[in-house]
Structures are given as C-alpha cells and as structure tokens.
Design a protein around this motif. Structure first.
Motif, PDB file in Angstrom:
ATOM      1  N   MET A  18      -8.174  10.155  -0.273  1.00 29.23           N
ATOM      2  CA  MET A  18      -9.147   9.772   0.746  1.00 29.23           C
ATOM      3  C   MET A  18     -10.529  10.372   0.471  1.00 29.23           C
ATOM      4  O   MET A  18     -11.546   9.767   0.803  1.00 29.23           O
ATOM      5  N   GLY A  35      -6.704  13.760   6.109  1.00 31.25           N
ATOM      6  CA  GLY A  35      -6.824  12.572   5.279  1.00 31.25           C
ATOM      7  C   GLY A  35      -6.769  11.295   6.093  1.00 31.25           C
ATOM      8  O   GLY A  35      -7.521  10.344   5.828  1.00 31.25           O
ATOM      9  N   ILE A  77      -9.804   8.122   6.783  1.00 34.01           N
ATOM     10  CA  ILE A  77      -9.776   6.661   6.674  1.00 34.01           C
ATOM     11  C   ILE A  77     -10.807   6.067   7.623  1.00 34.01           C
ATOM     12  O   ILE A  77     -11.608   5.202   7.250  1.00 34.01           O
TER      13      ILE A  77
END
Length: 265
Positions: free
Chosen positions: A249, A160, A164
């Motif tokens: 995410m 996750g 980003i």
C-alpha cells in the motif's frame, strides 16, 4: 533528527495540545471507553447465552476480541493522519507537505494523533486479560512474544487498509466509504474466530484483508487450538502478512501521489 524521535516528539506535541482542553479530552476519552465497553458487553452477553461458538469457548472468544480491538485502536491512536487524509487534500494542506524536506507519508503520520482512543485500547487489553483467565491460558515467554508480535502485525495491516482510502483520495475524495467494508467491517467481523464463517468470508479476510493471518492464527496457537494445524513457526510468520500488505500500500500510495493535482494554495 532521527525519524522515530521526531515522530514521538510530534505525538507528544499533539497530545499536549489536546490536553489543554482537559474536560473535553476527558469526556471524549470516556465516550470512547463506553462505546467499546458496550461492544465488549455485547460479546459477554452473547457468550453467556451461547457458551460455545463452534469449537471456541466464551473465554477464547474474548481473547480474539481483545487482540483485534487492541490492534485496531493502536492504529487509530497513532496513525490518525492516514485515517483523516482526505481533508488534507480538500484544504490544500498536502501542498505544504510536498515542499518540505521530509517524506510526505511520514509528515501525514505526524500530522495527527488521537489519545482519546486509548480508552478503546484499554477495553481491548481488559478483554485479553478476561479471556486469558476464562480460558485458563498459560502465557509463557514465547506466547507473550507471539501475542505482542501479532498485535503489531495487526496494527500494520489496519494501517495498510486505511491507506487504501488515502490512495483513492488522489482520484476522488467522495464516495470512498466503501473501503470501510474492509476496515471497520473487518474489525467487527474478525472480533470472532474466522473459522465460524462461510468460505467466502474466510477467503476475504485471509487473502484480501488478511486479519486471519495477522491475528487469528497466532491467537489460536496461543489458545492451544491451532487453525488449520499450523505450528509455532507459521504462527510467528503469519503476522508478516500485515507488514507485506502495508508495504504494497505504501508503494501504491506513492504511485497515487504522482496523480495528485495541487490546489494552488
């Protein structure tokens, strides 16, 4: 074909292609092993110089180190497509994925695997074994299950965090290295128990990038020193934060995908 079978088939193909250059593969795997082995030696030298770090003994620190390193490099091995997402945009390869009848994120994950990182995973497992022996940890079935669950949750969190950076690539493929503060910075910081750090760092790695929840709470419970007086139920629930972070995410990734502009390739 079942997605899991397709993914595993893709990994096998990628690994076989790298195995065609055996000397290069061997040398790079050994390099990874030496690099992570050096980090492990640094931790060993530290605990030999200072027998305790807060409430934690040397063996317990090795255990924390092993959990974080194993979790991190499982993602580095099998989620390599996400960590190298920006070249897909720069070279126009993402355009090809968009016209295929498969999920884009699934294709990205299938695009790369890096078995050279297996050497780093071995260092993590060795650290776990050393930590268990040094700290005299008695691993029953429940604790082994909790340890495996924690590593899986930690791997989901790391994936996750790398997402980003992948999501930001839809807006800019330059100057996104600041996210490394949470990924590689989080790995380096959270190799040690979270309660030795000041409050702002505890908050950062408990709420923003919850390494403390996914790995430290279960690890501390296994070691018999529960953080913040948490029980077994909390220790099993805490790694879910890694999956929750990954889920958020994934949603943001597909929101970012709507802003993607084709290279025209």
């Amino acid at each position: 074909m079942d997605p899991i079978k397709l993914y595993l088939k893709s990994c096998r193909m990628l690994m076989r292609s790298q195995w065609q250059y055996r000397l290069s593969f061997f040398m790079q795997t050994v390099t990874q092993l030496i690099m992570m082995g050096t980090e492990l030696l640094a931790v060993i030298f530290l605990i030999n110089r200072f027998t305790n770090l807060g409430q934690w003994s040397g063996g317990e620190i090795l255990f924390f180190f092993g959990v974080i390193i194993t979790s991190f490099y499982i993602t580095e091995t099998f989620g390599r497509g996400i960590t190298h997402f920006s070249p897909l945009i720069e070279k126009g390869s993402l355009d090809t994925m968009l016209i295929r009848p498969r999920n884009v994120l699934f294709q990205v994950l299938c695009s790369q695997a890096d078995p050279r990182r297996l050497g780093a995973i071995l260092v993590g497992l060795a650290s776990l074994a050393m930590g268990c022996m040094e700290a005299k940890v008695s691993l029953d079935f429940v604790k082994v299950l909790l340890l495996i669950w924690s590593i899986i949750g930690g791997s989901a969190l790391v994936l996750g965090l790398f997402m980003i950076e992948a999501t930001l690539c839809f807006f800019s493929v330059k100057s996104i290295e600041m996210i490394n503060v949470l990924t590689y910075g989080g790995r380096s910081t959270c190799q040690y128990p979270i309660d030795i750090y000041p409050d702002w760092l505890r908050l950062l790695f408990s709420v923003v990038a919850p390494f403390a929840l996914t790995t430290h709470i279960p690890a501390a419970y296994i070691l018999g020193k529960p953080l913040w007086n948490t029980g077994l139920a909390v220790a099993f629930l805490a790694p879910l934060s890694g999956f929750a972070f990954l889920f958020i995410m994934v949603l943001l990734f597909y929101q970012g995908l709507k802003h993607y502009r084709s290279t025209g390739s």
